[in-house]
Design a protein around this motif. Structure first.
Motif, PDB file in Angstrom:
ATOM      1  N   GLN A  47       3.097  -6.248  20.176  1.00 46.58           N
ATOM      2  CA  GLN A  47       3.470  -4.926  20.639  1.00 46.58           C
ATOM      3  C   GLN A  47       2.358  -4.176  19.239  1.00 46.58           C
ATOM      4  O   GLN A  47       3.093  -3.097  18.596  1.00 46.58           O
ATOM      5  N   ALA A  48       1.221  -4.543  19.341  1.00 44.40           N
ATOM      6  CA  ALA A  48       0.332  -4.253  18.140  1.00 44.40           C
ATOM      7  C   ALA A  48       0.503  -2.854  17.976  1.00 44.40           C
ATOM      8  O   ALA A  48       0.266  -2.407  16.652  1.00 44.40           O
ATOM      9  N   ASP A  49       0.285  -1.818  18.910  1.00 43.51           N
ATOM     10  CA  ASP A  49       0.051  -0.604  18.629  1.00 43.51           C
ATOM     11  C   ASP A  49       1.198   0.139  18.089  1.00 43.51           C
ATOM     12  O   ASP A  49       1.335   1.151  17.752  1.00 43.51           O
ATOM     13  N   GLY A  50       2.451  -0.533  18.089  1.00 43.92           N
ATOM     14  CA  GLY A  50       3.606   0.073  17.519  1.00 43.92           C
ATOM     15  C   GLY A  50       3.751   0.067  15.993  1.00 43.92           C
ATOM     16  O   GLY A  50       4.915   0.398  15.374  1.00 43.92           O
ATOM     17  N   GLY A 104       0.790  -1.332   0.037  1.00 46.05           N
ATOM     18  CA  GLY A 104       0.003   0.010   0.259  1.00 46.05           C
ATOM     19  C   GLY A 104       0.827   1.223  -0.054  1.00 46.05           C
ATOM     20  O   GLY A 104       1.972   1.329  -0.207  1.00 46.05           O
ATOM     21  N   ASP A 105       0.115   2.217   0.419  1.00 49.44           N
ATOM     22  CA  ASP A 105       1.003   3.778   0.258  1.00 49.44           C
ATOM     23  C   ASP A 105       1.921   3.840   1.607  1.00 49.44           C
ATOM     24  O   ASP A 105       1.541   3.682   2.832  1.00 49.44           O
ATOM     25  N   LEU A 106       3.052   3.934   1.077  1.00 46.49           N
ATOM     26  CA  LEU A 106       4.260   3.820   1.984  1.00 46.49           C
ATOM     27  C   LEU A 106       4.793   5.481   2.226  1.00 46.49           C
ATOM     28  O   LEU A 106       5.685   5.582   2.769  1.00 46.49           O
ATOM     29  N   ALA A 107       3.996   6.157   1.685  1.00 45.50           N
ATOM     30  CA  ALA A 107       4.585   7.913   1.969  1.00 45.50           C
ATOM     31  C   ALA A 107       4.527   8.280   3.363  1.00 45.50           C
ATOM     32  O   ALA A 107       3.535   8.039   4.050  1.00 45.50           O
ATOM     33  N   GLY A 108       5.805   8.624   3.601  1.00 49.15           N
ATOM     34  CA  GLY A 108       5.971   8.922   5.248  1.00 49.15           C
ATOM     35  C   GLY A 108       5.933   8.017   6.494  1.00 49.15           C
ATOM     36  O   GLY A 108       6.373   8.288   7.422  1.00 49.15           O
ATOM     37  N   VAL A 109       6.222   6.603   5.771  1.00 47.55           N
ATOM     38  CA  VAL A 109       6.219   5.364   6.544  1.00 47.55           C
ATOM     39  C   VAL A 109       7.660   4.992   6.540  1.00 47.55           C
ATOM     40  O   VAL A 109       8.358   5.144   5.700  1.00 47.55           O
ATOM     41  N   ASN A 110       8.156   4.861   7.983  1.00 50.24           N
ATOM     42  CA  ASN A 110       9.370   4.132   8.121  1.00 50.24           C
ATOM     43  C   ASN A 110       9.327   2.537   7.933  1.00 50.24           C
ATOM     44  O   ASN A 110       8.574   1.955   8.797  1.00 50.24           O
ATOM     45  N   VAL A 111       9.928   1.960   7.035  1.00 54.80           N
ATOM     46  CA  VAL A 111       9.738   0.561   6.694  1.00 54.80           C
ATOM     47  C   VAL A 111      10.980  -0.163   7.321  1.00 54.80           C
ATOM     48  O   VAL A 111      12.110   0.260   7.234  1.00 54.80           O
ATOM     49  N   MET A 155      -2.991  -3.576  10.785  1.00 54.00           N
ATOM     50  CA  MET A 155      -3.207  -3.459  12.350  1.00 54.00           C
ATOM     51  C   MET A 155      -4.828  -2.817  12.604  1.00 54.00           C
ATOM     52  O   MET A 155      -5.053  -2.024  11.623  1.00 54.00           O
ATOM     53  N   ARG A 156      -5.639  -3.585  13.299  1.00 54.69           N
ATOM     54  CA  ARG A 156      -6.800  -2.896  13.627  1.00 54.69           C
ATOM     55  C   ARG A 156      -6.594  -1.827  14.531  1.00 54.69           C
ATOM     56  O   ARG A 156      -5.719  -1.771  15.373  1.00 54.69           O
ATOM     57  N   PRO A 157      -7.689  -0.851  14.502  1.00 52.65           N
ATOM     58  CA  PRO A 157      -7.642   0.292  15.419  1.00 52.65           C
ATOM     59  C   PRO A 157      -7.749  -0.144  16.831  1.00 52.65           C
ATOM     60  O   PRO A 157      -6.960   0.256  17.834  1.00 52.65           O
ATOM     61  N   GLU A 158      -8.434  -1.136  17.196  1.00 48.56           N
ATOM     62  CA  GLU A 158      -8.738  -1.859  18.248  1.00 48.56           C
ATOM     63  C   GLU A 158      -8.746  -3.414  18.025  1.00 48.56           C
ATOM     64  O   GLU A 158      -9.226  -3.638  17.214  1.00 48.56           O
ATOM     65  N   PRO A 159      -8.396  -4.091  19.142  1.00 44.66           N
ATOM     66  CA  PRO A 159      -8.497  -5.728  18.916  1.00 44.66           C
ATOM     67  C   PRO A 159     -10.155  -5.879  18.415  1.00 44.66           C
ATOM     68  O   PRO A 159     -11.008  -5.112  18.856  1.00 44.66           O
ATOM     69  N   LEU A 160      -9.988  -6.853  17.852  1.00 41.50           N
ATOM     70  CA  LEU A 160     -11.613  -7.333  17.328  1.00 41.50           C
ATOM     71  C   LEU A 160     -12.677  -7.411  18.437  1.00 41.50           C
ATOM     72  O   LEU A 160     -13.890  -7.318  18.127  1.00 41.50           O
ATOM     73  N   PRO A 207       5.520   6.499  12.220  1.00 42.59           N
ATOM     74  CA  PRO A 207       4.893   5.310  11.800  1.00 42.59           C
ATOM     75  C   PRO A 207       5.768   4.376  11.127  1.00 42.59           C
ATOM     76  O   PRO A 207       6.622   4.909  10.465  1.00 42.59           O
ATOM     77  N   ARG A 208       5.551   3.042  11.579  1.00 45.40           N
ATOM     78  CA  ARG A 208       6.544   2.027  11.102  1.00 45.40           C
ATOM     79  C   ARG A 208       5.759   0.941  10.354  1.00 45.40           C
ATOM     80  O   ARG A 208       4.632   0.412  11.006  1.00 45.40           O
ATOM     81  N   ARG A 209       6.409   0.135   9.548  1.00 47.70           N
ATOM     82  CA  ARG A 209       5.943  -1.072   8.871  1.00 47.70           C
ATOM     83  C   ARG A 209       6.984  -1.967   8.625  1.00 47.70           C
ATOM     84  O   ARG A 209       8.054  -1.589   8.105  1.00 47.70           O
ATOM     85  N   VAL A 210       6.867  -3.247   8.925  1.00 42.57           N
ATOM     86  CA  VAL A 210       7.615  -4.274   8.481  1.00 42.57           C
ATOM     87  C   VAL A 210       7.289  -5.096   7.124  1.00 42.57           C
ATOM     88  O   VAL A 210       6.081  -5.222   6.750  1.00 42.57           O
TER      89      VAL A 210
END
Length: 279
Positions: free
Chosen positions: A138-141, A44-51, A205-210, A116-119
């Motif tokens: 560490q879901a919220d990370g 997806g869109d990675l603009a501004g994201v630390n990968v 990641m979900r904004p909150e757990p299901l 914001p980070r994505r692996v």
């Protein structure tokens, strides 16, 4: 703009730095830039994201990441030979690539790169599942993950109730993320070819757990349920309350683990946490 096509071929880099794939490190290199670009595109869109890339090897996927709109790429690699190749690549990346010589199993990625980070990674098969579980704790990370697994593991991650692949990993992944299998990669695409098909999985990641639940309680419930998945839940869950916990959570005792959705497992986990039926 970073142009991966202008760089020396990856096979030349592998030869120059003597990066023969090592089985002990689970190394299977992906040289096809069309495939690595496809992996990056489904993230997806990675603009501004630390990968963050794990097991970057000689830099095949790293090159495609540098071509993207990612703000910065952080490459983690434990093989000293590959680290040297990646540091040469960093010199050509104009400050957008940072290389870390480290073991991902021993590294807190949330301290490695800012949010914001994505692996995005081609994970070593022998540690891929454990790495994902660690990161989900560490879901919220993280914004999410785009990862390559052997197809069997990918099927477990995205499995839904009622399927043979549905299990503890499925519940954990669906509880915290929206997991989707994107596409398969044949063994012939890798050097050396593995013995299995690989699958790229996106986990957003979900904004909150299901559903609300404590992770520790959810682990206890799913371990007991899937540990004896052929048994009805009233028997499989006997050590942690059996019929009592099932009744309190409004879950039928004659169901089996694979019949329950994530919300039902969370209901059992909440009941366990509130009532402590453990005997």
């Amino acid at each position: 703009m970073f142009d991966a096509d202008a760089l020396p071929p990856l096979r030349e880099i592998v030869g120059r730095f003597d990066i023969a794939a090592q089985k002990s490190l689970g190394q299977h290199f992906l040289f096809d830039l069309n495939l690595t670009r496809r992996v990056v595109s489904v993230a997806g869109d990675l603009a501004g994201v630390n990968v963050i890339e794990i097991g970057a090897g000689p830099g095949g996927l790293t090159r495609a990441l540098l071509e993207s709109d990612a703000h910065h790429v952080y490459a983690l690699e434990r093989d000293a030979r590959a680290v040297d190749a990646l540091r040469e690549l960093a010199e050509q990346a104009k400050g957008r690539l940072t290389v870390f010589a480290a073991d991902a199993l021993e590294t807190d990625l949330t301290k490695l790169a800012p949010y914001p980070r994505r692996v995005i990674a081609n994970l070593p098969y022998n540690v891929g599942t454990q790495l994902l579980i660690n990161w989900l704790m560490q879901a919220d990370g993280f914004l999410g993950f785009t990862l390559m697994f052997q197809k069997e593991v990918a099927e477990r991650i995205v499995a839904t109730p009622g399927s043979k692949s549905y299990g503890r990993l499925s519940v954990l992944a669906r509880w915290l993320t929206d997991p989707r299998a994107m596409f398969d990669i044949p063994p012939s695409a890798f050097v050396p070819p593995p013995n299995v098909i690989s699958t790229v999985v996106n986990l957003t990641m979900r904004p909150e757990p299901l559903a609300p639940a404590r992770r520790e309680d959810l682990e206890v419930v799913t371990r007991a349920a899937f540990g004896q998945r052929r048994k009805m839940l009233r028997r499989a869950l006997a050590p942690i309350g059996g019929a009592a916990i099932l009744e309190a959570a409004n879950v039928p005792g004659d169901a089996r683990a694979e019949d329950l959705d994530v919300k039902q497992f969370c209901a059992l986990a909440r009941t366990l946490g509130e009532e402590r039926f453990v005997t």
